[in-house]
Design a protein around this motif. Structure first.
Motif, PDB file in Angstrom:
ATOM      1  N   ILE B  37     -12.855  57.981   3.033  1.00  0.00           N
ATOM      2  CA  ILE B  37     -13.253  58.134   4.427  1.00  0.00           C
ATOM      3  C   ILE B  37     -13.127  56.766   5.071  1.00  0.00           C
ATOM      4  O   ILE B  37     -13.703  55.798   4.593  1.00  0.00           O
ATOM      5  N   ASN B  38     -12.337  56.709   6.128  1.00  0.00           N
ATOM      6  CA  ASN B  38     -12.132  55.433   6.805  1.00  0.00           C
ATOM      7  C   ASN B  38     -13.220  55.229   7.852  1.00  0.00           C
ATOM      8  O   ASN B  38     -13.154  55.809   8.925  1.00  0.00           O
ATOM      9  N   PHE B  39     -14.235  54.409   7.516  1.00  0.00           N
ATOM     10  CA  PHE B  39     -15.357  54.205   8.434  1.00  0.00           C
ATOM     11  C   PHE B  39     -14.919  53.478   9.699  1.00  0.00           C
ATOM     12  O   PHE B  39     -15.666  53.411  10.660  1.00  0.00           O
ATOM     13  N   ALA B  40     -13.699  52.915   9.714  1.00  0.00           N
ATOM     14  CA  ALA B  40     -13.222  52.195  10.897  1.00  0.00           C
ATOM     15  C   ALA B  40     -12.476  53.114  11.852  1.00  0.00           C
ATOM     16  O   ALA B  40     -11.828  52.654  12.777  1.00  0.00           O
ATOM     17  N   GLN B  41     -12.565  54.427  11.644  1.00  0.00           N
ATOM     18  CA  GLN B  41     -11.814  55.383  12.455  1.00  0.00           C
ATOM     19  C   GLN B  41     -12.140  55.260  13.945  1.00  0.00           C
ATOM     20  O   GLN B  41     -11.252  55.283  14.785  1.00  0.00           O
ATOM     21  N   GLY B  42     -13.428  55.106  14.272  1.00  0.00           N
ATOM     22  CA  GLY B  42     -13.831  55.010  15.677  1.00  0.00           C
ATOM     23  C   GLY B  42     -13.273  53.770  16.353  1.00  0.00           C
ATOM     24  O   GLY B  42     -13.073  53.761  17.569  1.00  0.00           O
ATOM     25  N   GLU B  43     -13.002  52.739  15.571  1.00  0.00           N
ATOM     26  CA  GLU B  43     -12.491  51.486  16.140  1.00  0.00           C
ATOM     27  C   GLU B  43     -11.100  51.673  16.726  1.00  0.00           C
ATOM     28  O   GLU B  43     -10.723  50.987  17.666  1.00  0.00           O
ATOM     29  N   PHE B  44     -10.306  52.610  16.164  1.00  0.00           N
ATOM     30  CA  PHE B  44      -8.969  52.873  16.711  1.00  0.00           C
ATOM     31  C   PHE B  44      -9.088  53.387  18.150  1.00  0.00           C
ATOM     32  O   PHE B  44      -8.304  53.011  19.018  1.00  0.00           O
ATOM     33  N   VAL B  45     -10.065  54.263  18.384  1.00  0.00           N
ATOM     34  CA  VAL B  45     -10.277  54.809  19.726  1.00  0.00           C
ATOM     35  C   VAL B  45     -10.613  53.678  20.695  1.00  0.00           C
ATOM     36  O   VAL B  45     -10.069  53.577  21.802  1.00  0.00           O
ATOM     37  N   MET B  46     -11.520  52.796  20.235  1.00  0.00           N
ATOM     38  CA  MET B  46     -11.926  51.658  21.066  1.00  0.00           C
ATOM     39  C   MET B  46     -10.715  50.776  21.359  1.00  0.00           C
ATOM     40  O   MET B  46     -10.488  50.378  22.511  1.00  0.00           O
ATOM     41  N   LEU B  47      -9.918  50.472  20.321  1.00  0.00           N
ATOM     42  CA  LEU B  47      -8.760  49.588  20.502  1.00  0.00           C
ATOM     43  C   LEU B  47      -7.781  50.174  21.517  1.00  0.00           C
ATOM     44  O   LEU B  47      -7.273  49.466  22.390  1.00  0.00           O
ATOM     45  N   GLY B  48      -7.499  51.479  21.390  1.00  0.00           N
ATOM     46  CA  GLY B  48      -6.577  52.126  22.323  1.00  0.00           C
ATOM     47  C   GLY B  48      -7.012  51.914  23.757  1.00  0.00           C
ATOM     48  O   GLY B  48      -6.231  51.476  24.607  1.00  0.00           O
ATOM     49  N   GLY B  49      -8.286  52.199  24.042  1.00  0.00           N
ATOM     50  CA  GLY B  49      -8.804  52.044  25.395  1.00  0.00           C
ATOM     51  C   GLY B  49      -8.734  50.602  25.868  1.00  0.00           C
ATOM     52  O   GLY B  49      -8.226  50.299  26.955  1.00  0.00           O
ATOM     53  N   MET B  50      -9.204  49.684  25.023  1.00  0.00           N
ATOM     54  CA  MET B  50      -9.278  48.272  25.394  1.00  0.00           C
ATOM     55  C   MET B  50      -7.887  47.696  25.669  1.00  0.00           C
ATOM     56  O   MET B  50      -7.662  47.016  26.677  1.00  0.00           O
ATOM     57  N   ILE B  51      -6.929  47.962  24.765  1.00  0.00           N
ATOM     58  CA  ILE B  51      -5.596  47.366  24.903  1.00  0.00           C
ATOM     59  C   ILE B  51      -4.922  47.908  26.158  1.00  0.00           C
ATOM     60  O   ILE B  51      -4.327  47.154  26.922  1.00  0.00           O
ATOM     61  N   SER B  52      -5.058  49.223  26.394  1.00  0.00           N
ATOM     62  CA  SER B  52      -4.374  49.775  27.572  1.00  0.00           C
ATOM     63  C   SER B  52      -4.968  49.204  28.862  1.00  0.00           C
ATOM     64  O   SER B  52      -4.238  48.921  29.810  1.00  0.00           O
ATOM     65  N   VAL B  53      -6.289  49.000  28.881  1.00  0.00           N
ATOM     66  CA  VAL B  53      -6.896  48.403  30.080  1.00  0.00           C
ATOM     67  C   VAL B  53      -6.342  46.996  30.303  1.00  0.00           C
ATOM     68  O   VAL B  53      -6.037  46.593  31.425  1.00  0.00           O
ATOM     69  N   SER B  54      -6.183  46.240  29.192  1.00  0.00           N
ATOM     70  CA  SER B  54      -5.674  44.877  29.330  1.00  0.00           C
ATOM     71  C   SER B  54      -4.219  44.854  29.771  1.00  0.00           C
ATOM     72  O   SER B  54      -3.790  43.933  30.462  1.00  0.00           O
ATOM     73  N   LEU B  55      -3.423  45.854  29.326  1.00  0.00           N
ATOM     74  CA  LEU B  55      -1.991  45.855  29.651  1.00  0.00           C
ATOM     75  C   LEU B  55      -1.735  46.339  31.078  1.00  0.00           C
ATOM     76  O   LEU B  55      -0.701  46.018  31.666  1.00  0.00           O
ATOM     77  N   LEU B  56      -2.654  47.110  31.627  1.00  0.00           N
ATOM     78  CA  LEU B  56      -2.421  47.797  32.894  1.00  0.00           C
ATOM     79  C   LEU B  56      -1.963  46.888  34.045  1.00  0.00           C
ATOM     80  O   LEU B  56      -1.072  47.274  34.807  1.00  0.00           O
ATOM     81  N   PRO B  57      -2.528  45.661  34.207  1.00  0.00           N
ATOM     82  CA  PRO B  57      -2.073  44.834  35.333  1.00  0.00           C
ATOM     83  C   PRO B  57      -0.587  44.502  35.273  1.00  0.00           C
ATOM     84  O   PRO B  57      -0.002  44.143  36.296  1.00  0.00           O
ATOM     85  N   TYR B  58       0.033  44.569  34.095  1.00  0.00           N
ATOM     86  CA  TYR B  58       1.414  44.112  33.952  1.00  0.00           C
ATOM     87  C   TYR B  58       2.442  45.237  33.987  1.00  0.00           C
ATOM     88  O   TYR B  58       3.632  44.974  34.007  1.00  0.00           O
ATOM     89  N   MET B  59       2.030  46.469  33.918  1.00  0.00           N
ATOM     90  CA  MET B  59       3.004  47.558  33.820  1.00  0.00           C
ATOM     91  C   MET B  59       2.400  48.860  34.326  1.00  0.00           C
ATOM     92  O   MET B  59       1.182  48.943  34.502  1.00  0.00           O
ATOM     93  N   PRO B  60       3.228  49.885  34.564  1.00  0.00           N
ATOM     94  CA  PRO B  60       2.686  51.164  35.012  1.00  0.00           C
ATOM     95  C   PRO B  60       1.843  51.833  33.925  1.00  0.00           C
ATOM     96  O   PRO B  60       1.980  51.514  32.735  1.00  0.00           O
ATOM     97  N   LEU B  61       0.990  52.761  34.360  1.00  0.00           N
ATOM     98  CA  LEU B  61       0.011  53.376  33.455  1.00  0.00           C
ATOM     99  C   LEU B  61       0.619  54.021  32.202  1.00  0.00           C
ATOM    100  O   LEU B  61       0.171  53.742  31.088  1.00  0.00           O
ATOM    101  N   PRO B  62       1.663  54.877  32.338  1.00  0.00           N
ATOM    102  CA  PRO B  62       2.185  55.522  31.122  1.00  0.00           C
ATOM    103  C   PRO B  62       2.704  54.519  30.101  1.00  0.00           C
ATOM    104  O   PRO B  62       2.482  54.678  28.889  1.00  0.00           O
ATOM    105  N   LEU B  63       3.348  53.455  30.599  1.00  0.00           N
ATOM    106  CA  LEU B  63       3.881  52.440  29.703  1.00  0.00           C
ATOM    107  C   LEU B  63       2.739  51.702  28.992  1.00  0.00           C
ATOM    108  O   LEU B  63       2.801  51.440  27.776  1.00  0.00           O
TER     109      LEU B  63
END
Lengths: 356, 296
Positions: B37-63
């Motif tokens: 059981i990968n106890f770090a599973q929830g961290e992937f969800v957090m990373l996805g959200g965080m990274i996309s928020v950081s990337l958003l100023p530089y590119m369109p949303l889908p990208l």
């Protein structure tokens, strides 16, 4: 007797540290040493559960919090408005309450610390029994998740209950007079005395557990760790032994929580947090799982460094890193790395000792 | 309870439930190939959200979302290669502690990179106050995005495992590792792939849920424990069960808010977890006989 002698060097070190701190005028270190000793009391209890009985618990901060919070709430919350209630009158008649004055001079009626402490330990033990009976039937991931869940529930409860101070926790916890003259409290004048109280309690706990693991019970626990089926076949009552160890370690955690809360004069919800439980597991792992001395030494050392703020804002990260490194490279603890090196070095004297 | 209120709670439950289901399926994928059981599973969800928020100023949303999912997949692969790949037959206790350590390190890295502010992506369609009327209740179009994306993910994953050759190889490893090796499959690569897959799924879920639920560095633990509850409830390793159980838990949680204070919401789902573990550790839909072969 042999085990008493093994504790003697520890006693000498404890006294030396105190004398050294007094001579060099660095007595403030003793405060963190006192707190580290109380945390280590929890850790040696967890060590017996994890290392010897082989049952992981990611919820031990919960038991610490049950002890700390109950004793803090009972000795702080004023019962004056309820003094006509039958329960308060009954407690008063039994001599379990003490009255005093708060900082504004108003009358205060609270539960006597000893009564509160005994009640807190009993509740912690009761919760451990109720949780332990179903939880200890589980293994591996399931046991880890179930105990983690228990820890989170306790954390949520103290965070959401006004009686436990919600996010503020409880402050203004009065001193705890263990015996006439022996008072657990946090002010500067009682620093040396409290250092010795904490270490006295820790060493007494260590002595008890050392005796336990070298007894019939200890051998039974190690048999359970090795193979539950085999232990069962040898006539070891595995569920009873696992439950007793769980309750024992919960009681150690509760006592640590009670004493540290009286020493600090308060307790906050972070003491019940998941990271605290993970930290305790990390320290037991660093100490070498089935190694009481290692767990105690690492418990004092790492808690002392953490309390001194050595790790700064990387406090939790350091414990996470420690966990990973230990589990990757030395799953039996740091001490085994050192002793393995000794084994590799050809030392005739050492091998002779082993034969003897 | 009026019909409008009922539908409102129902949709709130379905939204959270689909996120829980995705996290639970992430657990299942890794559990099936590795037995851990990968106890770090929830961290992937957090990373996805965080990274996309950081990337958003530089590119369109889908990208930004696509790149965030890719980066999280790389992180998932790195985690597996650095910490897990080279261990030979580690004990369960050891694996639990290692994945807990990984989860703490990821969280601490996140708090030092992004701080402890609450962040979120903008709404994919419309804004905060755009609503669609359903049976008298008002729901945000983002809810449809969450449910839709999660649904598409589950279907794609199902097709991937059933029809593609890589998917079949992964199932072969889960069913019988030794036999898979004899057929020329490298199980280690399959394990890495399972981490990549579940990291990607978690990250995408983290992106679509971000406008409604917000993203903070410490959301991982809560999601992991609920995802695990769902995985157990649906029978560990059973992805269809996970979807049903996810929706069930989400809806129970949403309706519990109308009965008990909000602060106890988490305590309720964990109490369900404990109850399930005590009474039916093989889950609501799992078979009790198969469960006896597993080590609970």
């Amino acid at each position: 007797m042999k085990r008493l002698l093994a504790i003697l060097p520890l006693l000498i070190v404890v006294v030396l540290i105190q004398l050294l701190c007094t001579w060099t005028g660095t007595q403030f270190y003793l405060t963190q040493m006192t707190m580290a000793a109380y945390y280590s009391l929890l850790i040696i209890g967890l060590c017996v559960l994890m290392g010897y009985a082989g049952q992981i618990s990611l919820g031990h901060a919960g038991f610490f919090a049950i002890g700390g919070y109950l004793s803090a709430a009972l000795t702080t919350r004023n019962l004056m408005p309820y003094r006509q209630e039958w329960l308060v009158r009954f407690l008063d008649a039994g001599g379990l309450l003490q009255s005093g004055k708060d900082m504004y001079g108003a009358d205060l009626l609270v539960v006597w610390p000893w009564a509160a402490a005994i009640f807190a330990v009993l509740i912690a033990a009761l919760v451990a029994v109720l949780i332990g009976i179903p939880v200890l039937k589980l293994k591996g991931h399931y046991l880890a998740m179930a105990t983690l869940g228990f820890g989170i529930i306790i954390y949520r409860l103290v965070l959401a209950t006004p009686w436990f101070g919600e996010a503020d926790g409880i402050s203004g916890v009065p001193p705890f007079e263990l015996l006439p003259g022996l008072v657990v409290r946090g002010d500067v004048s009682g620093r040396v005395q409290n250092y010795y109280i904490a270490w006295g309690v820790l060493i007494f706990g260590l002595f008890l557990l050392l005796n336990l693991i070298h007894s019939r019970v200890g051998r039974a626990l190690r048999a359970i760790h090795g193979s539950e089926d085999a232990a069962d076949a040898m006539g070891v009552n595995i569920s009873r032994f696992k439950l007793q160890t769980f309750v024992l370690s919960a009681v150690f955690a509760a006592i640590a929580g009670i004493l540290l809360t009286h020493f600090n004069g308060g307790i906050g919800p972070s003491e019940a947090g998941v990271m605290k439980s993970v930290r305790y597991v990390a320290i037991v792992a660093v100490g070498g799982m089935a190694h009481l001395w290692g767990a105690m030494i690492m418990g004092v050392l790492l808690n002392f460094l953490s309390l001194r703020g050595v790790f700064g804002s990387y406090d939790d990260a350091v414990f996470g890193l420690i966990l990973i490194l230990i589990m990757l490279f030395a799953p039996n603890g740091i001490l085994t790395l050192i002793s393995r090196k000794k084994e590799q070095a050809p030392e005739p004297a050492a091998s002779k000792d082993e034969e003897a | 309870m009026t019909t409008e209120l009922f539908v409102q709670y129902l949709f709130a439950g379905i939204t959270y439930g689909s996120i829980y289901a995705i996290v639970a399926i992430g657990f299942n994928i890794i559990y099936n190939t590795t037995g851990i059981i990968n106890f770090a599973q929830g961290e992937f969800v957090m990373l996805g959200g965080m990274i996309s928020v950081s990337l958003l100023p530089y590119m369109p949303l889908p990208l930004a979302i696509g790149l965030a999912v890719l980066i999280t997949m790389v992180v998932g692969a790195l985690i597996e290669i650095v910490f897990i790949r080279w261990l030979t037959s580690p004990s369960v206790l050891r694996m639990i502690i290692i994945t807990i350590g990984i989860s703490i390190l990821t969280r601490e890295a996140a708090v030092h990179i992004w701080g402890d502010n609450i962040r979120s992506l903008p709404y994919f369609a419309g804004n905060e106050i755009t609503t669609i009327g359903v049976l008298g209740a008002r729901i945000s179009p983002q809810v449809l995005w969450v449910v839709g994306v999660c649904g598409v993910m589950v279907c794609t994953l199902h097709l991937f495992f059933k029809t593609t050759s890589v998917g079949r190889e992964m199932r072969a490893c889960a069913a019988n590792r030794t036999a898979a090796i004899l057929c020329g499959i490298n199980p280690r690569n399959m394990v890495t792939l399972s981490f990549v897959l579940s990291a990607g799924m978690g990250a995408l879920a983290g992106c679509v849920m971000s406008p409604i639920t917000y993203t903070q560095y410490d959301i991982g633990t809560g999601l992991a424990i609920k995802g695990f509850t769902v995985a157990i409830l649906g029978g560990l390793g059973n992805s269809g069960g996970a979807v049903a159980a996810g929706l069930l838990l989400g809806i129970i949680e949403a309706f519990s808010v109308s009965v008990v204070p909000l602060a106890f919401k988490d305590a309720i789902s964990i109490a369900i977890l404990l109850l399930i573990l005590f009474v039916r550790p093989h889950g609501l839909f799992g078979s009790g006989e198969a469960a006896r072969l597993k080590a609970f």
